[in-house]
Scaffold this motif. Structure first.
Motif, PDB file in Angstrom:
ATOM      1  N   LEU A 111       0.799  -1.129   0.039  1.00 11.69           N
ATOM      2  CA  LEU A 111      -0.029   0.084  -0.137  1.00 11.69           C
ATOM      3  C   LEU A 111       0.775   1.287   0.024  1.00 11.69           C
ATOM      4  N   GLU A 112       2.110   1.166   0.253  1.00 15.53           N
ATOM      5  CA  GLU A 112       3.233   2.248   0.332  1.00 15.53           C
ATOM      6  C   GLU A 112       4.388   1.561  -0.423  1.00 15.53           C
ATOM      7  N   ASP A 113       5.201   2.433  -0.870  1.00 11.42           N
ATOM      8  CA  ASP A 113       6.339   2.005  -1.387  1.00 11.42           C
ATOM      9  C   ASP A 113       7.415   1.437  -0.369  1.00 11.42           C
ATOM     10  N   PRO A 114       7.746   0.408  -0.270  1.00 12.40           N
ATOM     11  CA  PRO A 114       8.733  -0.211   0.688  1.00 12.40           C
ATOM     12  C   PRO A 114      10.052   0.251   0.675  1.00 12.40           C
ATOM     13  N   GLU A 115      10.422   0.910  -0.265  1.00 10.82           N
ATOM     14  CA  GLU A 115      11.833   1.510  -0.438  1.00 10.82           C
ATOM     15  C   GLU A 115      11.894   2.558   0.611  1.00 10.82           C
ATOM     16  N   PRO A 154      -9.122  -5.885   7.085  1.00  5.47           N
ATOM     17  CA  PRO A 154      -9.232  -4.775   8.062  1.00  5.47           C
ATOM     18  C   PRO A 154      -8.228  -4.729   8.911  1.00  5.47           C
ATOM     19  N   TYR A 155      -7.873  -3.436   9.594  1.00  2.00           N
ATOM     20  CA  TYR A 155      -6.826  -2.939  10.224  1.00  2.00           C
ATOM     21  C   TYR A 155      -7.383  -2.370  11.500  1.00  2.00           C
ATOM     22  N   ALA A 156      -6.902  -2.907  12.476  1.00  4.08           N
ATOM     23  CA  ALA A 156      -7.297  -2.385  13.762  1.00  4.08           C
ATOM     24  C   ALA A 156      -6.244  -1.962  14.872  1.00  4.08           C
ATOM     25  N   ARG A 157      -4.761  -1.808  14.365  1.00  7.50           N
ATOM     26  CA  ARG A 157      -3.846  -1.505  15.300  1.00  7.50           C
ATOM     27  C   ARG A 157      -3.580   0.273  15.300  1.00  7.50           C
ATOM     28  N   ASP A 158      -2.843   0.552  15.926  1.00  4.51           N
ATOM     29  CA  ASP A 158      -2.130   2.024  15.947  1.00  4.51           C
ATOM     30  C   ASP A 158      -1.518   2.032  14.585  1.00  4.51           C
ATOM     31  N   GLY A 159      -1.290   3.088  14.130  1.00  3.31           N
ATOM     32  CA  GLY A 159      -0.194   3.250  13.049  1.00  3.31           C
ATOM     33  C   GLY A 159      -1.041   2.888  11.791  1.00  3.31           C
ATOM     34  N   ARG A 160      -0.163   2.240  10.712  1.00  2.00           N
ATOM     35  CA  ARG A 160      -0.843   2.107   9.603  1.00  2.00           C
ATOM     36  C   ARG A 160      -0.335   0.865   9.028  1.00  2.00           C
ATOM     37  N   MET A 161      -1.403   0.213   8.321  1.00  3.27           N
ATOM     38  CA  MET A 161      -0.888  -1.068   7.410  1.00  3.27           C
ATOM     39  C   MET A 161      -0.311  -0.338   6.246  1.00  3.27           C
ATOM     40  N   VAL A 162       0.844  -1.016   5.749  1.00  2.00           N
ATOM     41  CA  VAL A 162       1.697  -0.599   4.543  1.00  2.00           C
ATOM     42  C   VAL A 162       1.644  -1.768   3.557  1.00  2.00           C
ATOM     43  N   GLY A 163       1.175  -3.158   4.119  1.00  2.32           N
ATOM     44  CA  GLY A 163       0.965  -4.242   2.978  1.00  2.32           C
ATOM     45  C   GLY A 163       0.414  -5.126   3.509  1.00  2.32           C
TER      46      GLY A 163
END
Length: 125
Positions: A19-23, A43-52
């Motif tokens: 979902l974001e460039d891992p570089e 679904p994503y239920a943590r703090d922060g953000r899912m990147v993949g």
């Protein structure tokens, strides 16, 4: 679920979707989450953000007890190095952190100098 993954945890991974460039990330955290579907964004239920996240192949079967699929989710938390380069992880990294450049379907990823010690550790003198 455990965040220390092995290849046997990832047997049915078909693809890793970023979902974001891992570089742009020195490390990502990884964990197995239980989800209702094997091939859509979980679904994503943590703090922060899912990147993949991982997409599972057609042979993947849900857990017989819960009816849920175990899938890898890649994420960063608000206090991680990408958001706070001078913070708690300016050097070192959390236990579940791996270099995103080493992640492939079915492979858990590896700890590298960059993921564990930060970009200063790999800058030539």
């Amino acid at each position: 679920m455990s965040s220390l993954l092995t290849a046997s945890d990832l047997t049915h991974e078909q693809e890793v979707v970023w979902l974001e460039d891992p570089e742009h990330l020195d490390y990502v955290r990884q964990a197995l989450d239980k989800t209702k579907r094997r091939n859509t964004k979980p679904p994503y239920a943590r703090d922060g953000r899912m990147v993949g996240y991982a997409v599972l192949d057609d042979a993947a079967e849900p857990d017989p007890d819960s009816g849920l699929y175990k899938r890898r989710v890649l994420f960063v938390l608000p206090h991680d190095r990408d958001s706070h380069p001078d913070g708690v992880y300016c050097e070192g990294a959390p236990g579940e952190a791996v270099d995103p450049r080493t992640i492939e379907p079915g492979k858990p990823g590896a700890k590298t100098t960059r993921s564990q010690h930060g970009p200063a550790a790999i800058t030539p003198a």
